[in-house]
Design an enzyme around this catalytic site. Structure first.
Site, PDB file in Angstrom:
ATOM      1  CB  CYS A 261      12.294  80.039 -82.362  1.00  0.00           C
ATOM      2  SG  CYS A 261      11.009  80.716 -83.394  1.00  0.00           S
ATOM      3  CG  ASP A 262      14.991  77.004 -82.505  1.00  0.00           C
ATOM      4  OD1 ASP A 262      14.338  77.061 -81.444  1.00  0.00           O
ATOM      5  OD2 ASP A 262      14.590  76.411 -83.517  1.00  0.00           O
TER       6      ASP A 262
ATOM      7  CB  CYS B  24      12.323  79.855 -86.100  1.00  0.00           C
ATOM      8  SG  CYS B  24      11.757  81.288 -85.192  1.00  0.00           S
TER       9      CYS B  24
HETATM   10  C1  LIG Z   1      10.465  74.300 -85.390  1.00  0.00           C
HETATM   11  C2  LIG Z   1       9.767  75.581 -84.975  1.00  0.00           C
HETATM   12  C3  LIG Z   1      10.087  76.158 -83.772  1.00  0.00           C
HETATM   13  C4  LIG Z   1       9.446  77.328 -83.369  1.00  0.00           C
HETATM   14  N1  LIG Z   1       9.768  77.855 -82.157  1.00  0.00           N
HETATM   15  C5  LIG Z   1       9.121  78.969 -81.737  1.00  0.00           C
HETATM   16  C6  LIG Z   1       9.411  79.541 -80.467  1.00  0.00           C
HETATM   17  O1  LIG Z   1      10.261  79.054 -79.717  1.00  0.00           O
HETATM   18  N2  LIG Z   1       8.732  80.662 -80.103  1.00  0.00           N
HETATM   19  C7  LIG Z   1       7.811  81.247 -80.922  1.00  0.00           C
HETATM   20  O2  LIG Z   1       7.210  82.253 -80.534  1.00  0.00           O
HETATM   21  N3  LIG Z   1       7.515  80.736 -82.133  1.00  0.00           N
HETATM   22  C8  LIG Z   1       8.145  79.619 -82.568  1.00  0.00           C
HETATM   23  N4  LIG Z   1       7.882  79.104 -83.797  1.00  0.00           N
HETATM   24  C9  LIG Z   1       6.934  79.819 -84.662  1.00  0.00           C
HETATM   25  C10 LIG Z   1       5.494  79.500 -84.244  1.00  0.00           C
HETATM   26  O3  LIG Z   1       5.338  78.104 -84.157  1.00  0.00           O
HETATM   27  C11 LIG Z   1       4.519  80.079 -85.261  1.00  0.00           C
HETATM   28  O4  LIG Z   1       4.773  81.470 -85.420  1.00  0.00           O
HETATM   29  C12 LIG Z   1       3.089  79.887 -84.802  1.00  0.00           C
HETATM   30  O5  LIG Z   1       2.820  78.516 -84.583  1.00  0.00           O
HETATM   31  C13 LIG Z   1       2.111  80.416 -85.845  1.00  0.00           C
HETATM   32  O6  LIG Z   1       0.824  80.159 -85.364  1.00  0.00           O
HETATM   33  P1  LIG Z   1      -0.433  80.099 -86.347  1.00  0.00           P
HETATM   34  O7  LIG Z   1      -1.589  79.812 -85.467  1.00  0.00           O
HETATM   35  O8  LIG Z   1      -0.454  81.304 -87.198  1.00  0.00           O
HETATM   36  O9  LIG Z   1      -0.159  78.889 -87.349  1.00  0.00           O
HETATM   37  P2  LIG Z   1       0.266  77.393 -87.117  1.00  0.00           P
HETATM   38  O10 LIG Z   1       0.859  77.147 -85.809  1.00  0.00           O
HETATM   39  O11 LIG Z   1       1.074  77.041 -88.322  1.00  0.00           O
HETATM   40  O12 LIG Z   1      -1.127  76.589 -87.188  1.00  0.00           O
HETATM   41  C14 LIG Z   1      -1.807  76.475 -88.405  1.00  0.00           C
HETATM   42  C15 LIG Z   1      -3.006  75.591 -88.198  1.00  0.00           C
HETATM   43  O13 LIG Z   1      -3.821  75.653 -89.385  1.00  0.00           O
HETATM   44  C16 LIG Z   1      -4.273  74.341 -89.691  1.00  0.00           C
HETATM   45  N5  LIG Z   1      -4.636  74.311 -91.106  1.00  0.00           N
HETATM   46  C17 LIG Z   1      -3.863  74.515 -92.198  1.00  0.00           C
HETATM   47  N6  LIG Z   1      -4.608  74.407 -93.318  1.00  0.00           N
HETATM   48  C18 LIG Z   1      -5.876  74.137 -92.918  1.00  0.00           C
HETATM   49  C19 LIG Z   1      -7.113  73.915 -93.592  1.00  0.00           C
HETATM   50  N7  LIG Z   1      -7.195  73.946 -94.929  1.00  0.00           N
HETATM   51  N8  LIG Z   1      -8.223  73.643 -92.861  1.00  0.00           N
HETATM   52  C20 LIG Z   1      -8.151  73.619 -91.503  1.00  0.00           C
HETATM   53  N9  LIG Z   1      -7.025  73.842 -90.810  1.00  0.00           N
HETATM   54  C21 LIG Z   1      -5.902  74.079 -91.521  1.00  0.00           C
HETATM   55  C22 LIG Z   1      -3.122  73.450 -89.305  1.00  0.00           C
HETATM   56  O14 LIG Z   1      -3.572  72.111 -89.126  1.00  0.00           O
HETATM   57  C23 LIG Z   1      -2.708  74.115 -87.974  1.00  0.00           C
HETATM   58  O15 LIG Z   1      -3.509  73.626 -86.951  1.00  0.00           O
HETATM   59  C24 LIG Z   1       8.487  77.933 -84.217  1.00  0.00           C
HETATM   60  C25 LIG Z   1       8.161  77.343 -85.441  1.00  0.00           C
HETATM   61  C26 LIG Z   1       8.794  76.178 -85.828  1.00  0.00           C
HETATM   62  C27 LIG Z   1       8.426  75.539 -87.149  1.00  0.00           C
END
Ligand SMILES: Cc1cc2nc3c(=O)[nH]c(=O)nc-3n(C[C@H](O)[C@H](O)[C@H](O)COP(=O)(O)OP(=O)(O)OC[C@H]3O[C@@H](n4cnc5c(N)ncnc54)[C@H](O)[C@@H]3O)c2cc1C
Length: 334
Positions: free
Chosen positions: A160-161, A157
């Site tokens: 982010c980084d 990302c």
């Molecule tokens: C290394 C890294 C660094 C990052 N740094 C930043 C940052 O500094 N700032 C920023 O704004 N964003 C950052 N991001 C991006 C940010 O983490 C994501 O945009 C955000 O987490 C997305 O949120 P979400 O809730 O859509 O999904 P996610 O955070 O991916 O959560 C998905 C959830 O769904 C669950 N899940 C999946 N399949 C199933 C299923 N079949 N049944 C039940 N549950 C399920 C998983 O267990 C998880 O709990 C970073 C991402 C990464 C990988």
């Protein structure tokens, strides 16, 4: 899968709103649904807290003037969601049945109250509305050093980084629009950006390509693949990468402080099969300016329905929208 034939688990009470996913989108949806008095049930899946648990410091989430660890940020969201009355179930959802006749005979006398049946690993939960917030996982290179230095020089990302590489040398791997946009962002911070691509031309849009070629800080490494990411362990940091030219087979070493992998994401939608409409990459398709999916009563929020922005704050925003959309759906269907 037919619930009546295959499942022996105890069904929990009907959830007015069932949320799938425990990242910023799922937790934010839960906070809003709970505050609307709709007792959300949230299935966490395997990664409690979602992608932010994989990172160290987050500096771009509003309200935290000092950096906060990604894991701490989502943990605060979990505490807030639970405090407001969210019931967490620590299981993955394996399938969602729409309008299962064996459980919900719909007649004039017995109107449909729970049109969805969500099948967890052990728990079965009928629901009146569902919010899908299962995220998207960045694809990796699967090369030695990638896992070891993830979060310590290897990132998926740039938004982010990128900030952490002020006046440093970085490389980015990819060839599509995401890699191009990220590569154009990185020179705002980095001194030098190597753009590594396995072919001799990019897939990215022509206008992006023109901007890339004009940028003096970006140097292309064509026909090249990363074979290994190397660095030091104390403190853990990337120092160089090993490249191979796929045409000449020649190997080179490139000194870099960081490597950005921008080769795409896999939205976590396999369990949905063809239940809701998805695009060719698997992202759930939302109606414009809404979280409505192709199935009335099923909403999608966060990275799983966002091929573009993929940030914690945008995921949280979509989680809020999904909660409000679900609330309106339930009010209209009474
Ligand atoms: C290394 C890294 C660094 C990052 N740094 C930043 C940052 O500094 N700032 C920023 O704004 N964003 C950052 N991001 C991006 C940010 O983490 C994501 O945009 C955000 O987490 C997305 O949120 P979400 O809730 O859509 O999904 P996610 O955070 O991916 O959560 C998905 C959830 O769904 C669950 N899940 C999946 N399949 C199933 C299923 N079949 N049944 C039940 N549950 C399920 C998983 O267990 C998880 O709990 C970073 C991402 C990464 C990988």
């Amino acid at each position: 899968m037919d619930y009546s034939e295959n499942f022996s688990a105890d069904p929990v009470d009907i959830a007015p709103v069932l949320i799938v996913g425990a990242g910023p989108a799922g937790y934010t949806a839960a906070i809003y649904v709970a505050r609307a008095g709709l007792q959300p049930v949230l299935f966490t899946g395997a990664q409690i807290g979602g992608q932010l648990t994989q990172t160290t410091e987050v500096e771009n989430f509003p309200g935290f003037p000092d950096p906060i660890l990604g894991g701490d940020l989502v943990e605060r969201m979990r505490v807030q969601a639970e405090k407001l009355g969210t019931r967490l179930i620590f299981e993955r959802i394996l399938d969602i049945q729409n309008n299962p006749p064996s459980v919900q005979p719909q007649t004039k006398e017995t109107p449909l109250t729970a049109p969805f049946l969500c099948l967890g690993e052990k728990t079965v939960c009928p629901a009146r509305a569902v919010i899908l917030a299962t995220g998207a996982i960045a694809k990796g290179l699967n090369v030695p050093g990638e896992a070891e230095f993830h979060g310590y020089g290897v990132s998926s990302c740039a938004t982010c980084d990128g900030f952490f590489y002020r006046n440093k040398t970085v490389a980015i791997v990819g060839g599509g629009n995401t890699a191009a946009i990220d590569a154009l962002f990185l020179p705002h911070h980095a001194r030098k950006v190597f753009f590594i691509h396995r072919c001799d031309s990019l897939r990215a849009e022509k206008t992006l390509q023109e901007r890339l070629f004009k940028n003096e800080k970006i140097e292309f490494m064509w026909d090249s693949v990363v074979e290994e990411i190397c660095g030091e362990t104390n403190p853990r940091k990337v120092t160089h990468i090993l490249l191979k030219n796929v045409k000449t087979e020649k190997k080179t070493t490139l000194s870099v402080d960081g490597l950005f992998v921008a080769i795409g994401h896999s939205p976590q939608t396999d369990f949905l099969k063809d239940k809701v409409e998805r695009d060719k990459e698997g992202y759930i398709i939302r109606a414009p300016f809404s979280t409505k999916t192709s199935v009335p009563g099923i909403f999608a929020a966060g990275d799983v329905a966002d091929p573009t922005y993929k940030q914690a704050i945008t995921a949280a925003s979509l989680g809020c929208m999904a909660a409000l959309d679900a609330q309106h759906f339930l009010e209209e269907s009474l």
